[in-house]
Design an enzyme around this catalytic site. Structure first.
Site, PDB file in Angstrom:
ATOM      1  N   LYS A 107       0.864  -1.187   0.000  1.00  0.00           N
ATOM      2  CA  LYS A 107       0.000   0.000   0.000  1.00  0.00           C
ATOM      3  C   LYS A 107       0.896   1.232   0.000  1.00  0.00           C
ATOM      4  O   LYS A 107       1.700   1.426   0.912  1.00  0.00           O
ATOM      5  CB  LYS A 107      -0.881  -0.017   1.242  1.00  0.00           C
ATOM      6  CG  LYS A 107      -1.678   1.275   1.424  1.00  0.00           C
ATOM      7  CD  LYS A 107      -2.589   1.210   2.631  1.00  0.00           C
ATOM      8  CE  LYS A 107      -3.297   2.528   2.838  1.00  0.00           C
ATOM      9  NZ  LYS A 107      -4.188   2.498   4.019  1.00  0.00           N
ATOM     10  N   LYS A 159      -2.256  -1.428  -3.820  1.00  0.00           N
ATOM     11  CA  LYS A 159      -3.127  -0.260  -3.641  1.00  0.00           C
ATOM     12  C   LYS A 159      -2.308   1.020  -3.710  1.00  0.00           C
ATOM     13  O   LYS A 159      -1.317   1.116  -2.994  1.00  0.00           O
ATOM     14  CB  LYS A 159      -3.803  -0.369  -2.277  1.00  0.00           C
ATOM     15  CG  LYS A 159      -4.651   0.836  -1.939  1.00  0.00           C
ATOM     16  CD  LYS A 159      -5.186   0.757  -0.553  1.00  0.00           C
ATOM     17  CE  LYS A 159      -5.835   2.098  -0.239  1.00  0.00           C
ATOM     18  NZ  LYS A 159      -6.100   2.277   1.135  1.00  0.00           N
TER      19      LYS A 159
HETATM   20  C1  PBG Z   1      -6.900   3.821   5.987  1.00  0.00           C
HETATM   21  C2  PBG Z   1      -7.263   3.578   4.560  1.00  0.00           C
HETATM   22  C3  PBG Z   1      -7.122   4.469   3.491  1.00  0.00           C
HETATM   23  C4  PBG Z   1      -7.679   3.840   2.382  1.00  0.00           C
HETATM   24  C5  PBG Z   1      -8.127   2.586   2.779  1.00  0.00           C
HETATM   25  N1  PBG Z   1      -7.846   2.430   4.143  1.00  0.00           N
HETATM   26  C6  PBG Z   1      -6.600   5.847   3.464  1.00  0.00           C
HETATM   27  C7  PBG Z   1      -5.225   6.114   3.894  1.00  0.00           C
HETATM   28  O1  PBG Z   1      -4.411   5.232   4.067  1.00  0.00           O
HETATM   29  O2  PBG Z   1      -4.953   7.296   4.063  1.00  0.00           O
HETATM   30  C8  PBG Z   1      -7.781   4.456   1.018  1.00  0.00           C
HETATM   31  C9  PBG Z   1      -8.889   3.971   0.162  1.00  0.00           C
HETATM   32  C10 PBG Z   1      -9.221   4.834  -0.995  1.00  0.00           C
HETATM   33  O3  PBG Z   1      -8.631   5.893  -1.243  1.00  0.00           O
HETATM   34  O4  PBG Z   1     -10.152   4.439  -1.711  1.00  0.00           O
HETATM   35  N2  PBG Z   1      -5.823   3.111   6.484  1.00  0.00           N
HETATM   36 ZN    ZN Z   2      -5.247   3.944   8.606  1.00  0.00          ZN
END
Ligand code: PBG
Ligand code: ZN
Length: 326
Positions: free
Chosen positions: A197, A250
């Site tokens: 991620k 992601k």
């Molecule tokens: C939180 C989380 C995020 C997303 C999923 N879980 C945001 C982040 O890490 O700031 C993003 C999902 C999206 O943008 O569709 N941990």
């Molecule tokens: Zn988070």
């Protein structure tokens, strides 16, 4: 070679093209991410994400009905709580009577076959908006975060979640959660890790939806850096070794290279998370008349499948029939 061989022969009409083309993914490949509010009869459209709303559980059940009917396999639940319930550790996230725990029970009761996944993180539950408690220096305290994440995952599993999905990018989060689940006899609870991620600029609409923008600083100290591909891939390798059942890339569309590399190095299923910014980008373009929404959605979704995704986590999933049926 030309002129004996003419490649246009292979795409001269719709019937031939259809025979040769990889089919669009069926609804069973999709998981719909949904935002869940406390209380009842609440429906708050998310301005940055047309077609998506924050929903109280009763409303979520209503909106899930056509999604389930369309054949979509699963839902990924994100909770929101009032500021008064946020604290330094994000402890509301493991309240057995919390929003997500209630949502899991109700959704499983009404749709027993729907695969229910709950996002395991604390950024929507901490007063500071980071994905774990902080050290005195203001960094996320990795090992303390893991303890919280394990408690959250356990309470989701106890509520009946089929799958838990840690998204905070802590080192060792998969191991911490897996061993907590197994110790409590939740050995059948699936663990899908947000394994690779990235610290991405494409989470903006989600953070508006979740009201989870950190009050200070950013997430670059824990989420992967897109400049360092090898470390980003090691994140997934480690999560596999720690016992993840499913890996994830992601965002998906900005990282198709990562997805296809990972596809070659693991035999685990891979989920592609088509994130909020990627969703809103297409909507914004279509609204301005710069592209056809359905065509852009189909083309970009095909790219994720080609890249090697087994599972598509996508906000388009609640519009499957409109967007993917020709
Ligand atoms: C939180 C989380 C995020 C997303 C999923 N879980 C945001 C982040 O890490 O700031 C993003 C999902 C999206 O943008 O569709 N941990
Ligand atoms: Zn988070």
């Amino acid at each position: 070679m030309f002129p004996e061989t003419r490649l246009r022969r292979l795409r001269q009409n719709a019937e031939i093209r259809k025979m040769l083309d990889l089919p669009l993914p069926g609804p069973e490949k999709f998981i719909w991410p949904a935002f869940v509010l406390d209380g009842a009869a609440k429906r708050e459209p998310i301005e940055a994400m047309p077609g998506q709303s924050r929903l109280s559980v009763d409303q979520l059940l209503i909106d899930l009905e056509p999604v389930v009917d369309s054949g979509v396999s699963g839902v990924l639940l994100f909770g929101l709580v009032e500021d008064s319930k946020k604290d330094f550790h994000g402890s509301e996230a493991y309240n057995d009577q919390g929003t997500i725990q209630r949502a899991i029970r109700k959704v499983k009761e009404k749709f027993p076959k729907l695969v229910v996944t709950a996002d395991v993180c604390v950024c929507a539950y901490t007063s500071h908006g980071h994905c774990g408690p902080l050290t005195e220096a203001g960094e996320v305290d990795n090992d303390a975060a893991n303890e919280v994440l394990a408690k959250i995952a356990l309470s989701y599993a106890a509520a009946g979640a089929d799958m838990v999905a840690p998204s905070s990018m802590m080192d060792g989060q998969v191991q911490a959660i897996r061993s907590a689940l197994d110790a409590a006899a939740f050995d059948q609870t699936l663990l899908m890790s947000y394994s690779t991620k990235f610290a991405s600029a494409m989470y903006g609409p989600f953070r508006e939806a979740e009201k989870s923008t950190p009050s200070q600083g950013d997430r670059k100290g824990y989420q992967a850096s897109y400049g360092d591909l090898r470390t980003a891939l090691r994140e997934s390798e480690f999560d596999e070794a720690e016992g993840a059942d499913i890996l994830m890339v992601k965002p998906a569309l900005f990282y198709l290279d990562v997805l296809s590399k990972l596809r070659e190095t693991t035999d685990l299923p891979i989920a592609a998370y088509n994130v909020s910014g990627e969703y809103s980008m297409l909507h914004a373009s279509a609204e301005r008349g710069w592209g056809n929404l359905k065509d852009m959605v189909q083309e970009s979704t095909a790219a994720m499948v080609r890249g090697g995704a087994d599972i598509l986590i996508s906000y388009w999933a609640n519009q499957y029939d409109v967007l993917f049926k020709n």
